[in-house]
Design an enzyme around this catalytic site. Structure first.
Site, short mmCIF file in Angstrom:
data_model
loop_
_atom_site.label_atom_id
_atom_site.label_comp_id
_atom_site.label_asym_id
_atom_site.label_seq_id
_atom_site.Cartn_x
_atom_site.Cartn_y
_atom_site.Cartn_z
N SER A 138 0.83 -1.19 0.00
CA SER A 138 0.00 0.00 0.00
C SER A 138 0.88 1.26 0.00
O SER A 138 1.64 1.45 -0.94
CB SER A 138 -0.96 -0.05 1.20
OG SER A 138 -1.99 0.89 1.06
N ASP B 269 -9.23 -4.86 -5.85
CA ASP B 269 -8.65 -3.80 -5.01
C ASP B 269 -8.56 -2.51 -5.83
O ASP B 269 -7.88 -2.46 -6.86
CB ASP B 269 -7.26 -4.25 -4.53
CG ASP B 269 -6.62 -3.24 -3.57
OD1 ASP B 269 -7.31 -2.28 -3.17
OD2 ASP B 269 -5.45 -3.44 -3.23
N HIS C 299 -7.69 -5.67 -0.09
CA HIS C 299 -6.51 -4.81 -0.05
C HIS C 299 -5.43 -5.27 0.93
O HIS C 299 -4.26 -4.95 0.75
CB HIS C 299 -6.93 -3.38 0.29
CG HIS C 299 -5.79 -2.41 0.32
ND1 HIS C 299 -5.06 -2.07 -0.81
CD2 HIS C 299 -5.22 -1.70 1.34
CE1 HIS C 299 -4.11 -1.20 -0.49
NE2 HIS C 299 -4.19 -0.97 0.81
#
Length: 333
Positions: free
Chosen positions: A157, A221, A258
């Site tokens: 991320s 995602d 995610h």
């Protein structure tokens, strides 16, 4: 550092941690504005652990066939980091690219801010996360310059975006070159990465012959699709689809698409994409890990959700009955 892998449930024998590095999220302020008597440059939060650097042990070198240097960047945790995540403005990155004039690559404002910000008020961020990492990589490259070396940069991320920027930085500025003339390959594995830069950033990346990037993207995602305007992906994409896994609840939730552990589960078992795609765990990875941070596995596997927590969040009861937050190494999990 010697306990990081063992307390994280990882095999400590093939790598040893050589450095923790720290970053401070901040909000740039206009000239003349002061917040809490800080400088006009930024409102900075306290420094936070941002990742680690590790190097393959002798045993690891034998297993890998080379002396691997790993740089691992964590994802978003602190509130100000969420603010930085949403700073979509494209800005020059002179600490990485110098002054390229009209061809100056532009990068995500928030990511560049976390990567390059230092703070004289912090014992951990007298130098930026960038400078901490670059200094240690230089040291390790020089220490092992007579061996076959690889540099691996990874993150999830926010950490994936920082890993991409860091990998480009290392290759662009020759940090992967030793004093005896060797140039070592830099490979980045960003998981669930937002986009990092503009078209000139992509062009600068394409000229770096010693750099490879494999972006891992879970199909549902949405984070890797952002920012949607003015940004361009770099490297190759490995697309997975965790909804194909027979172990997880269909179709899942946005959070479950995610998180890192479902990503790793998908990499371990996905067999292509499309309506005929199947799932078979080719890597012996415990499915219990999928539920570390969320409730994702089907109930029939009897694995509690969100099971990865510190006992009492680190609070330890004293002999007099009071509770104190002690250092991690002073209590067992």
């Amino acid at each position: 550092m010697e306990n990081l892998f063992t307390k994280g449930g990882l095999d400590p024998l093939k790598y040893r941690v050589t450095k923790f590095f720290y970053a401070t999220a901040s909000i740039p302020l206009p000239d003349g504005i002061l917040v809490r008597s800080l400088s006009r440059e930024a409102w900075s939060k306290e420094s936070n652990f941002m990742g680690y650097i590790a190097v393959a042990t002798d045993e690891g070198k034998v297993a890998l066939g080379r002396r691997d240097i790993v740089i691992n960047w964590r994802g978003t945790i602190q509130k100000l980091e969420w603010v930085n995540d949403l700073q979509f403005l494209l800005i020059p990155g002179p600490k990485v690219f110098g002054d390229e004039g009209l061809l100056q690559p532009l990068v995500h404002h928030g990511f560049y801010n976390i990567y390059t910000t230092s703070s004289t008020r912090s014992q951990f961020n007298q130098t930026s996360a960038r400078d901490q990492v670059i200094e240690e990589v230089k040291r390790l490259v020089e220490e092992y310059k007579h061996e076959e070396v690889s540099i691996t940069v990874t993150g999830h991320s926010l950490g994936a975006s920082l890993a991409t920027l860091n990998a480009v930085d290392i290759a662009y500025n020759g940090i992967n070159k030793s004093s005896n003339g060797k140039e070592f390959l830099v490979t980045a594995f960003p998981f669930a990465s937002p986009k990092v830069g503009d078209l000139n950033f992509q062009k600068a990346f394409s000229k770096l012959k010693s750099l490879r990037v494999l972006r891992i993207h879970n199909l549902l995602d949405i984070v890797p699709k952002y920012p949607p305007i003015g940004y361009f992906d770099v490297g190759e994409e490995l697309l997975i689809d965790t909804t194909k896994s027979p172990y997880v609840k269909p179709p899942g939730e946005p959070v479950s698409w995610h998180l890192l552990e479902p990503y790793l589960h998908g990499v371990a078992g996905i067999q292509g994409l499309g309506p005929l795609a199947s799932f078979k765990l080719e890597v012996n990875r415990d499915i219990s890990l999928v539920n570390k941070q969320w409730n994702i596995l089907k109930d029939e596997y009897c694995i509690p959700g969100l099971w990865w927590v510190e006992k009492n969040k680190g609070m330890v009861q004293q002999e007099d009955g009071s509770w104190l937050l002690l250092d991690r190494d002073e209590y067992d999990f």
